[in-house]
Write a protein that holds these residues in place. Structure first.
Motif, PDB file in Angstrom:
ATOM      1  N   LYS A  47       0.787  -1.178  -0.025  1.00 36.75           N
ATOM      2  CA  LYS A  47       0.069   0.110   0.092  1.00 36.75           C
ATOM      3  C   LYS A  47       0.788   1.110   0.176  1.00 36.75           C
ATOM      4  O   LYS A  47       1.638   1.513   0.890  1.00 36.75           O
ATOM      5  CB  LYS A  47      -0.935  -0.085   1.164  1.00 36.75           C
ATOM      6  N   GLY A  48       0.646   2.104  -1.006  1.00 33.98           N
ATOM      7  CA  GLY A  48       1.401   3.168  -0.973  1.00 33.98           C
ATOM      8  C   GLY A  48       2.596   3.256  -1.455  1.00 33.98           C
ATOM      9  O   GLY A  48       3.473   4.225  -1.400  1.00 33.98           O
ATOM     10  N   GLN A  49       3.309   1.956  -1.996  1.00 34.18           N
ATOM     11  CA  GLN A  49       4.755   1.920  -2.182  1.00 34.18           C
ATOM     12  C   GLN A  49       4.604   1.358  -3.742  1.00 34.18           C
ATOM     13  O   GLN A  49       5.326   0.320  -3.927  1.00 34.18           O
ATOM     14  CB  GLN A  49       5.268   0.842  -1.267  1.00 34.18           C
ATOM     15  N   GLY A  50       4.440   2.358  -4.685  1.00 30.77           N
ATOM     16  CA  GLY A  50       4.604   1.763  -6.002  1.00 30.77           C
ATOM     17  C   GLY A  50       6.022   2.075  -6.640  1.00 30.77           C
ATOM     18  O   GLY A  50       6.815   2.386  -5.908  1.00 30.77           O
ATOM     19  N   VAL A  51       6.319   1.569  -8.011  1.00 38.02           N
ATOM     20  CA  VAL A  51       7.772   1.683  -8.265  1.00 38.02           C
ATOM     21  C   VAL A  51       7.706   3.289  -8.955  1.00 38.02           C
ATOM     22  O   VAL A  51       6.751   3.592  -9.708  1.00 38.02           O
ATOM     23  CB  VAL A  51       7.949   0.721  -9.572  1.00 38.02           C
ATOM     24  N   PRO A  52       8.929   4.020  -8.300  1.00 39.17           N
ATOM     25  CA  PRO A  52       8.916   5.429  -8.853  1.00 39.17           C
ATOM     26  C   PRO A  52       8.920   5.611 -10.401  1.00 39.17           C
ATOM     27  O   PRO A  52       9.490   4.773 -11.051  1.00 39.17           O
ATOM     28  CB  PRO A  52      10.082   5.851  -8.192  1.00 39.17           C
ATOM     29  N   SER A  53       8.352   6.589 -11.018  1.00 40.01           N
ATOM     30  CA  SER A  53       8.364   6.904 -12.310  1.00 40.01           C
ATOM     31  C   SER A  53       9.882   7.387 -12.508  1.00 40.01           C
ATOM     32  O   SER A  53      10.170   7.371 -13.805  1.00 40.01           O
ATOM     33  CB  SER A  53       7.346   8.053 -12.631  1.00 40.01           C
ATOM     34  N   SER A  54      10.757   7.738 -11.676  1.00 37.88           N
ATOM     35  CA  SER A  54      11.977   8.310 -12.008  1.00 37.88           C
ATOM     36  C   SER A  54      13.041   7.145 -12.203  1.00 37.88           C
ATOM     37  O   SER A  54      13.853   7.687 -12.602  1.00 37.88           O
ATOM     38  CB  SER A  54      12.293   9.094 -10.949  1.00 37.88           C
ATOM     39  N   VAL A  55      12.676   6.132 -12.198  1.00 40.34           N
ATOM     40  CA  VAL A  55      13.640   4.950 -12.404  1.00 40.34           C
ATOM     41  C   VAL A  55      14.129   4.847 -13.862  1.00 40.34           C
ATOM     42  O   VAL A  55      13.419   5.128 -14.684  1.00 40.34           O
ATOM     43  CB  VAL A  55      13.150   3.657 -11.690  1.00 40.34           C
ATOM     44  N   THR A  56      15.135   4.371 -14.186  1.00 44.15           N
ATOM     45  CA  THR A  56      15.670   4.264 -15.551  1.00 44.15           C
ATOM     46  C   THR A  56      14.918   3.343 -16.157  1.00 44.15           C
ATOM     47  O   THR A  56      14.424   3.391 -17.404  1.00 44.15           O
ATOM     48  CB  THR A  56      17.256   4.075 -15.562  1.00 44.15           C
ATOM     49  N   SER A  57      14.601   2.226 -15.518  1.00 40.93           N
ATOM     50  CA  SER A  57      14.027   1.056 -16.229  1.00 40.93           C
ATOM     51  C   SER A  57      13.226   0.123 -15.133  1.00 40.93           C
ATOM     52  O   SER A  57      14.020  -0.158 -14.238  1.00 40.93           O
ATOM     53  CB  SER A  57      14.834   0.249 -17.183  1.00 40.93           C
ATOM     54  N   ALA A  58      12.224  -0.415 -15.350  1.00 42.64           N
ATOM     55  CA  ALA A  58      11.526  -1.374 -14.496  1.00 42.64           C
ATOM     56  C   ALA A  58      10.591  -2.370 -15.306  1.00 42.64           C
ATOM     57  O   ALA A  58       9.707  -2.496 -15.041  1.00 42.64           O
ATOM     58  CB  ALA A  58      10.720  -0.974 -13.401  1.00 42.64           C
ATOM     59  N   LEU A  59      11.295  -2.892 -16.329  1.00 43.67           N
ATOM     60  CA  LEU A  59      10.810  -3.559 -17.427  1.00 43.67           C
ATOM     61  C   LEU A  59      10.778  -5.133 -16.631  1.00 43.67           C
ATOM     62  O   LEU A  59      11.604  -5.533 -15.972  1.00 43.67           O
ATOM     63  CB  LEU A  59      11.651  -3.978 -18.787  1.00 43.67           C
ATOM     64  N   THR A  60       9.609  -5.697 -16.845  1.00 43.25           N
ATOM     65  CA  THR A  60       9.344  -6.971 -15.986  1.00 43.25           C
ATOM     66  C   THR A  60       8.772  -8.059 -16.876  1.00 43.25           C
ATOM     67  O   THR A  60       7.963  -7.717 -17.815  1.00 43.25           O
ATOM     68  CB  THR A  60       8.534  -6.728 -14.587  1.00 43.25           C
ATOM     69  N   ARG A  61       9.219  -9.231 -16.838  1.00 47.15           N
ATOM     70  CA  ARG A  61       8.547 -10.299 -17.579  1.00 47.15           C
ATOM     71  C   ARG A  61       8.146 -11.310 -16.647  1.00 47.15           C
ATOM     72  O   ARG A  61       9.070 -11.944 -15.914  1.00 47.15           O
ATOM     73  CB  ARG A  61       9.726 -10.909 -18.353  1.00 47.15           C
ATOM     74  N   LEU A  62       7.044 -11.813 -16.587  1.00 47.80           N
ATOM     75  CA  LEU A  62       6.715 -13.062 -15.818  1.00 47.80           C
ATOM     76  C   LEU A  62       6.325 -14.363 -16.946  1.00 47.80           C
ATOM     77  O   LEU A  62       5.643 -14.132 -17.879  1.00 47.80           O
ATOM     78  CB  LEU A  62       5.177 -12.886 -15.160  1.00 47.80           C
ATOM     79  N   GLU A  63       7.136 -15.264 -16.638  1.00 44.09           N
ATOM     80  CA  GLU A  63       6.694 -16.656 -17.494  1.00 44.09           C
ATOM     81  C   GLU A  63       6.295 -17.481 -16.733  1.00 44.09           C
ATOM     82  O   GLU A  63       6.603 -17.885 -15.375  1.00 44.09           O
ATOM     83  CB  GLU A  63       8.270 -17.137 -18.000  1.00 44.09           C
ATOM     84  N   PHE A  64       5.171 -18.360 -17.401  1.00 46.05           N
ATOM     85  CA  PHE A  64       4.421 -19.605 -16.739  1.00 46.05           C
ATOM     86  C   PHE A  64       4.846 -20.606 -17.649  1.00 46.05           C
ATOM     87  O   PHE A  64       4.591 -20.888 -18.735  1.00 46.05           O
ATOM     88  CB  PHE A  64       3.095 -19.078 -16.622  1.00 46.05           C
ATOM     89  N   ARG A  65       5.366 -21.703 -17.078  1.00 48.03           N
ATOM     90  CA  ARG A  65       5.117 -23.171 -17.573  1.00 48.03           C
ATOM     91  C   ARG A  65       3.824 -23.832 -17.446  1.00 48.03           C
ATOM     92  O   ARG A  65       3.455 -23.600 -16.334  1.00 48.03           O
ATOM     93  CB  ARG A  65       6.362 -24.066 -17.052  1.00 48.03           C
ATOM     94  N   ILE A  66       3.070 -24.082 -18.493  1.00 49.67           N
ATOM     95  CA  ILE A  66       1.787 -24.382 -18.389  1.00 49.67           C
ATOM     96  C   ILE A  66       1.814 -25.802 -19.353  1.00 49.67           C
ATOM     97  O   ILE A  66       2.591 -26.222 -20.297  1.00 49.67           O
ATOM     98  CB  ILE A  66       0.735 -23.426 -18.862  1.00 49.67           C
ATOM     99  N   PHE A  67       0.440 -26.427 -18.933  1.00 53.59           N
ATOM    100  CA  PHE A  67       0.137 -27.357 -19.940  1.00 53.59           C
ATOM    101  C   PHE A  67      -1.238 -27.168 -20.489  1.00 53.59           C
ATOM    102  O   PHE A  67      -2.395 -26.620 -19.572  1.00 53.59           O
ATOM    103  CB  PHE A  67       0.048 -29.000 -19.209  1.00 53.59           C
TER     104      PHE A  67
END
Length: 185
Positions: A160-180
């Motif tokens: 709560k109230g603790q997001g990623v700052p807009s001022s960071v250089t990069s915050a690219l994120t990738r979530l990968e799911f192994r599925i069937f």
């Protein structure tokens, strides 16, 4: 098929049988699905996948948040990767380092109003060295199952109230799911 993937397939078959699926006629497809997003400026609760999500190479291979009739998805494992220098997805090196505010997020998966998976991203982020690609994935012993024709929600919940700052250089994120994917029709 590697020993770990064979064990995952065996578990997926057992989950499918518990859902009443005739595994003799069902088709199983081993697949990795992913969603990439820029976490810069994000906070609160962020829907990763919704009804407007469309497949776009390099961004996600998911299409909406309702599976077609006869298609089940059994999630075997997943991992979280980050990028702290590149500002474009095509340039991301996808390392094991996440922004600290992302590390403190929880990822929840809900269908029919029931929480079917919920865990902190630190649980799926491999912050050490791995010997193979499979070592980076966190196996989900319960192997949650997303059912067809029902909306599901995949939400990233920040402190709560603790997001990623807009001022960071990069915050690219990738979530990968192994599925069937399990096709019954």
């Amino acid at each position: 098929m590697g020993q770990d993937r064979q064990a995952a397939l065996n578990r997926a078959i057992a989950i499918a049988q518990s859902k009443g699926i005739d595994v003799r006629t069902a088709r199983f497809v081993d697949k990795t699905v992913y969603v990439n997003f820029d976490a810069k400026g994000l906070g609160g609760s962020y829907e990763l996948v919704d009804s407007t999500t469309k497949k776009e190479r390099g961004i996600t291979n998911l299409d909406g948040n309702v599976l077609n009739k006869g298609k089940y998805v059994i999630i075997d494992s997943f991992r979280a990767l980050g990028e702290n220098t590149a500002t474009e997805f095509a340039d991301a090196k996808w390392r094991d380092e996440l922004h600290p505010r992302l590390k403190n997020c929880d990822l929840s998966l809900v269908q029919r109003g029931v929480l079917i998976d919920d865990m902190p991203l630190t649980d799926v982020q491999n912050s050490g060295n791995s010997s193979s690609n499979d070592d980076d994935f966190r196996v989900l012993a319960t192997a949650p199952c997303i059912e067809p024709e029902l909306e599901y929600r995949m939400t990233l919940n920040f402190v709560k109230g603790q997001g990623v700052p807009s001022s960071v250089t990069s915050a690219l994120t990738r979530l990968e799911f192994r599925i069937f994917e399990v096709f019954t029709a």
